[in-house]
Write an enzyme that holds these catalytic residues in place. Structure first.
Site, short mmCIF file in Angstrom:
data_model
loop_
_atom_site.label_atom_id
_atom_site.label_comp_id
_atom_site.label_asym_id
_atom_site.label_seq_id
_atom_site.Cartn_x
_atom_site.Cartn_y
_atom_site.Cartn_z
CB SER A 24 -0.87 -0.05 1.19
OG SER A 24 -0.12 0.22 2.23
CE LYS A 28 -2.67 2.48 5.07
NZ LYS A 28 -2.57 1.68 3.69
#
Length: 255
Positions: free
Chosen positions: A69, A140
């Protein structure tokens, strides 16, 4: 008198008794010494583990990347070193920072039936870089901080933060800022998080309709990703970004 025979007898009697030697190895004193030696080894190992856990809890924590991701910035199997002092003394995450955080209550629901012992063991192993992170731990990029208005997207597939279009050079080749349009204002004390591989990242966008709207509380951030520890070809400090350098403070865009 056979003096030679007498000398031979004396020589034989002066030879060490092999049976006595063998028995001395298993004497209470020898067994105690062996047990004490093992206790010292185990105590040393326990102390070293405790020191490593304390170090990873307060200073630098290893973190294993389990998914793609965050590609191309971070790849599957990368071992990060998370700077846990980055936000310890009043500083807060900034736009563009890559951070590790606990997504409980924002990205994942709390599980009241979870086994606390197994969870603690897995967390300890993950803290030493020996296991994949818990299902509630994420890495993230911070895209919006408290007060920011984040809008997606313009005709070129770019985000706007506080009215300023943002070019993101770290995105996965071929990805746009998002295929899902959104227009949000980040509440104070929270963060809007997105992965760099936008087409494969489950992030704040996927939780817009959930309680909290996909916003991550600042206090849930464990630290900033400042170094790569593995693989050897990629070790070193992680590159920062100036993608948000021209973004004004919240409210300044219309002031």
């Amino acid at each position: 008198m056979d003096t030679q025979a007498q000398h031979a007898e004396r020589d034989r009697s002066s030879e060490p008794d092999a049976g006595a030697e063998e028995g001395s190895r298993f004497s209470p004193r020898a067994r105690f010494a062996a047990a004490l030696s093992w206790r010292r080894v185990l105590a040393g190992a326990a102390l070293a583990t405790a020191v490593l856990l304390l170090f990873s809890s307060w200073v630098v924590q290893p973190f294993l990347i389990p998914s793609g991701s965050m590609e191309p910035t971070l790849k599957v199997g990368d071992r990060l070193l998370v700077n846990k002092l980055a936000y310890r003394f009043g500083a807060e995450p900034e736009r563009g920072d890559v951070v590790v955080f606990d997504g409980t209550g924002s990205f994942v629901r709390e599980d009241p039936d979870a086994d606390p012992v197994a969870g603690a063991a897995r967390k300890a192993a993950a803290s030493l870089g020996l296991a994949e992170p818990a299902d509630s731990d994420f890495v993230k990029r911070v895209v919006g901080v408290g007060g920011d208005r984040v809008v997606c997207c313009d005709a070129r597939g770019r985000l706007a933060v506080n009215g300023t279009m943002v070019d993101e050079p770290y995105l996965y080749p071929g990805d746009t800022a998002s295929r899902v349009p959104f227009d949000i204002v980040v509440p104070a004390g929270t963060l809007w998080m997105m992965g760099d591989h936008r087409s494969r990242s489950s992030d704040s966008r996927d939780h817009l309709g959930s309680p909290g709207g996909g916003m991550v509380p600042v206090e849930r951030v464990a630290g900033r990703v400042d170094w790569l520890g593995w693989p050897p070809a990629r070790t070193g400090s992680t590159a920062g970004t100036d993608a948000f350098a021209d973004v004004p403070a919240p409210g300044a865009a219309h002031g």
